[in-house]
Design a protein around this motif. Sequence first.
Motif, mmCIF file in Angstrom:
data_model
loop_
_atom_site.group_PDB
_atom_site.id
_atom_site.type_symbol
_atom_site.label_atom_id
_atom_site.label_comp_id
_atom_site.label_asym_id
_atom_site.label_seq_id
_atom_site.Cartn_x
_atom_site.Cartn_y
_atom_site.Cartn_z
ATOM 1 N N UNK A 1 0.842 -1.196 0.000
ATOM 2 C CA UNK A 1 0.000 0.000 0.000
ATOM 3 C C UNK A 1 0.882 1.253 0.000
ATOM 4 N N UNK A 2 0.394 2.240 -0.697
ATOM 5 C CA UNK A 2 1.092 3.522 -0.730
ATOM 6 C C UNK A 2 0.602 4.402 0.406
ATOM 7 N N UNK A 3 1.519 5.028 1.090
ATOM 8 C CA UNK A 3 1.114 6.005 2.091
ATOM 9 C C UNK A 3 1.249 7.418 1.500
ATOM 10 N N UNK A 4 0.976 8.412 2.330
ATOM 11 C CA UNK A 4 0.979 9.809 1.881
ATOM 12 C C UNK A 4 2.352 10.216 1.335
ATOM 13 N N UNK A 5 3.409 9.779 1.984
ATOM 14 C CA UNK A 5 4.764 10.152 1.541
ATOM 15 C C UNK A 5 5.094 9.474 0.207
ATOM 16 N N UNK A 6 4.725 8.187 0.065
ATOM 17 C CA UNK A 6 4.945 7.496 -1.206
ATOM 18 C C UNK A 6 4.246 8.234 -2.351
ATOM 19 N N UNK A 7 2.996 8.622 -2.111
ATOM 20 C CA UNK A 7 2.236 9.338 -3.145
ATOM 21 C C UNK A 7 2.885 10.686 -3.465
ATOM 22 N N UNK A 8 3.395 11.336 -2.433
ATOM 23 C CA UNK A 8 4.072 12.620 -2.659
ATOM 24 C C UNK A 8 5.345 12.418 -3.482
ATOM 25 N N UNK A 9 6.098 11.376 -3.176
ATOM 26 C CA UNK A 9 7.298 11.054 -3.953
ATOM 27 C C UNK A 9 6.929 10.821 -5.418
ATOM 28 N N UNK A 10 5.901 10.005 -5.641
ATOM 29 C CA UNK A 10 5.483 9.708 -7.014
ATOM 30 C C UNK A 10 4.995 10.963 -7.738
ATOM 31 N N UNK A 11 4.280 11.826 -7.034
ATOM 32 C CA UNK A 11 3.812 13.076 -7.636
ATOM 33 C C UNK A 11 4.966 13.969 -8.067
ATOM 34 N N UNK A 12 5.954 14.094 -7.197
ATOM 35 C CA UNK A 12 7.122 14.933 -7.511
ATOM 36 C C UNK A 12 7.894 14.349 -8.688
ATOM 37 N N UNK A 13 8.090 13.035 -8.699
ATOM 38 C CA UNK A 13 8.825 12.393 -9.793
ATOM 39 C C UNK A 13 8.092 12.520 -11.126
ATOM 40 N N UNK A 14 6.763 12.533 -11.088
ATOM 41 C CA UNK A 14 6.004 12.712 -12.330
ATOM 42 C C UNK A 14 6.173 14.130 -12.875
ATOM 43 N N UNK A 15 6.397 15.081 -11.987
ATOM 44 C CA UNK A 15 6.633 16.460 -12.422
ATOM 45 C C UNK A 15 8.064 16.654 -12.893
ATOM 46 N N UNK A 16 8.996 15.982 -12.225
ATOM 47 C CA UNK A 16 10.417 16.149 -12.544
ATOM 48 C C UNK A 16 11.155 14.854 -12.242
ATOM 49 N N UNK A 17 11.309 14.021 -13.248
ATOM 50 C CA UNK A 17 11.980 12.737 -13.081
ATOM 51 C C UNK A 17 13.470 12.859 -12.853
ATOM 52 N N UNK A 18 14.011 14.073 -13.005
ATOM 53 C CA UNK A 18 15.450 14.281 -12.828
ATOM 54 C C UNK A 18 15.792 14.903 -11.476
#
Length: 154
Positions: A1-18
């Motif tokens: 399961x994804x928690x709030x921090x995991x989702x935040x990490x994924x959101x940031x990476x989708x905006x800037x994968x670098x």
Amino acid sequence: MLDRIDRKILGILQQDGRVTNQDLADKVGLSATPCLRRLRRLKAEGYICGYTAIVDQKLYGLPISVFVSVKLVQQADEYIDEFENAVMAWPEVMECYLVTGGRDYLMRVVTDGLESYERFIKKKITRLKGVGQVESCFSMNTIKREQQLPPIVG
């Protein structure tokens, strides 16, 4: 399961994968080591499928997107397998979906013009024995095209 921090990490990476691990850690409120551990876990569990550059298709020389719906003559395994294997090998097919409704597949094909699209239809799609009908819709303009998944509400 994804928690709030995991989702935040994924959101940031989708905006800037670098983004660097340190910047990512700062943005999600972790130190670098736990952030890297989470990132590795998200990769290992398949949440992160890869990294890529988003290239402007018009500047690249493929300005036309065509949405192509295909209906097979029947949904026999041999026709399905032949069609899906062929699509996987065609570089001009950017996306292909098995869909419900009056058609079997919906694809987005990129091309540099009508002549190359005509060649694609004649030399590839219509040569497959299971293809019954093909319908093309040419995109006149892209209104919205997102790469980032929306947040889950709730």
